[in-house]
Design a protein around this motif. Structure first.
Motif, short mmCIF file in Angstrom:
data_model
loop_
_atom_site.label_atom_id
_atom_site.label_comp_id
_atom_site.label_asym_id
_atom_site.label_seq_id
_atom_site.Cartn_x
_atom_site.Cartn_y
_atom_site.Cartn_z
N ARG A 87 0.81 -1.22 0.00
CA ARG A 87 0.00 0.00 0.00
C ARG A 87 0.85 1.27 0.00
O ARG A 87 0.35 2.35 -0.28
N ASP A 88 2.13 1.15 0.32
CA ASP A 88 3.05 2.29 0.30
C ASP A 88 4.06 2.19 -0.83
O ASP A 88 5.17 2.72 -0.76
N ARG A 89 3.68 1.53 -1.91
CA ARG A 89 4.59 1.34 -3.05
C ARG A 89 5.03 2.67 -3.64
O ARG A 89 6.10 2.77 -4.23
N ASP A 90 4.22 3.73 -3.47
CA ASP A 90 4.63 5.04 -3.95
C ASP A 90 5.95 5.47 -3.30
O ASP A 90 6.79 6.11 -3.92
N PHE A 91 6.15 5.10 -2.05
CA PHE A 91 7.38 5.44 -1.32
C PHE A 91 8.48 4.39 -1.50
O PHE A 91 9.66 4.68 -1.28
N HIS A 92 8.12 3.18 -1.84
CA HIS A 92 9.09 2.08 -1.97
C HIS A 92 9.55 1.98 -3.42
O HIS A 92 8.83 1.46 -4.28
N LEU A 93 10.73 2.45 -3.68
CA LEU A 93 11.24 2.53 -5.04
C LEU A 93 11.92 1.24 -5.46
O LEU A 93 12.69 0.66 -4.70
N ALA A 94 11.65 0.82 -6.69
CA ALA A 94 12.32 -0.34 -7.28
C ALA A 94 13.41 0.18 -8.21
O ALA A 94 13.41 1.36 -8.61
N GLU A 95 14.32 -0.69 -8.57
CA GLU A 95 15.45 -0.29 -9.41
C GLU A 95 14.99 0.33 -10.73
O GLU A 95 15.60 1.27 -11.23
N GLU A 96 13.91 -0.19 -11.31
CA GLU A 96 13.44 0.30 -12.60
C GLU A 96 12.70 1.64 -12.53
O GLU A 96 12.45 2.28 -13.55
#
Length: 170
Positions: A87-96
């Motif tokens: 639910r906090d993926r906006d804050f959790h950055l992935a390499e891509e």
């Protein structure tokens, strides 16, 4: 890109004031990110927080979409970054994930929000309702909440930017 922050009018009508302050805070967040590298905007600079400037921009894209598309007009607009699993993926950055996409998405949501509000008066009520009271929101309430949301996160952005390169400012 050079961000120009326009001071809100000092003696305008209420709607002009609210829209002016909202745009000022939108511009402030963009200004806090100006001139940084992709690596810098991705950096969580205030330990132990994972918060980054790119995460804040992605979050505000979600917030713009949520309040103006979903709540105000009842559009079935799904999340941009967030998922049921995160639910906090906006804050959790992935390499891509990259800054250009995040910034462009945020600006696109701002433009949709501006167009969406045009036909509404400040006292007009939203299609969406409060989870706690089941009452609709006025556009005035949404504008006020968005100003508060940006102002709070711009405080976070101030701290992150200062830790990144020492830049300070209002």
């Amino acid at each position: 890109m050079t961000i120009e922050r326009r001071e809100p009018a000092l003696n305008a009508d209420e709607r002009t004031m609210l829209e002016g302050w909202l745009d000022y805070h939108r511009q402030t967040l963009a200004w806090k990110c100006e001139g940084l590298t992709d690596e810098q905007v991705r950096t969580a600079a205030v330990e132990p927080s994972e918060l980054s400037l790119m995460g804040l921009v992605r979050h505000m894209a979600e917030v713009e979409r949520g309040w103006f598309r979903k709540v105000l007009v009842g559009e079935e607009a799904g999340p941009i970054y967030c998922t049921d699993e995160d639910r906090d993926r906006d804050f959790h950055l992935a390499e891509e994930d990259n800054w250009q996409e995040a910034y462009a998405t945020w600006q696109a949501e701002i433009e949709v929000a501006r167009r969406t509000c045009v036909p509404f008066a400040l006292d007009d009520l939203s299609k969406g309702r409060s989870r706690s009271t089941n009452e609709p929101f006025s556009l005035r309430w949404i504008y006020t909440h968005m100003i508060e949301e940006y102002a709070r996160h711009n405080g976070h952005a101030d701290l992150i930017r200062e830790r990144l390169d020492g830049a300070t400012g209002d």
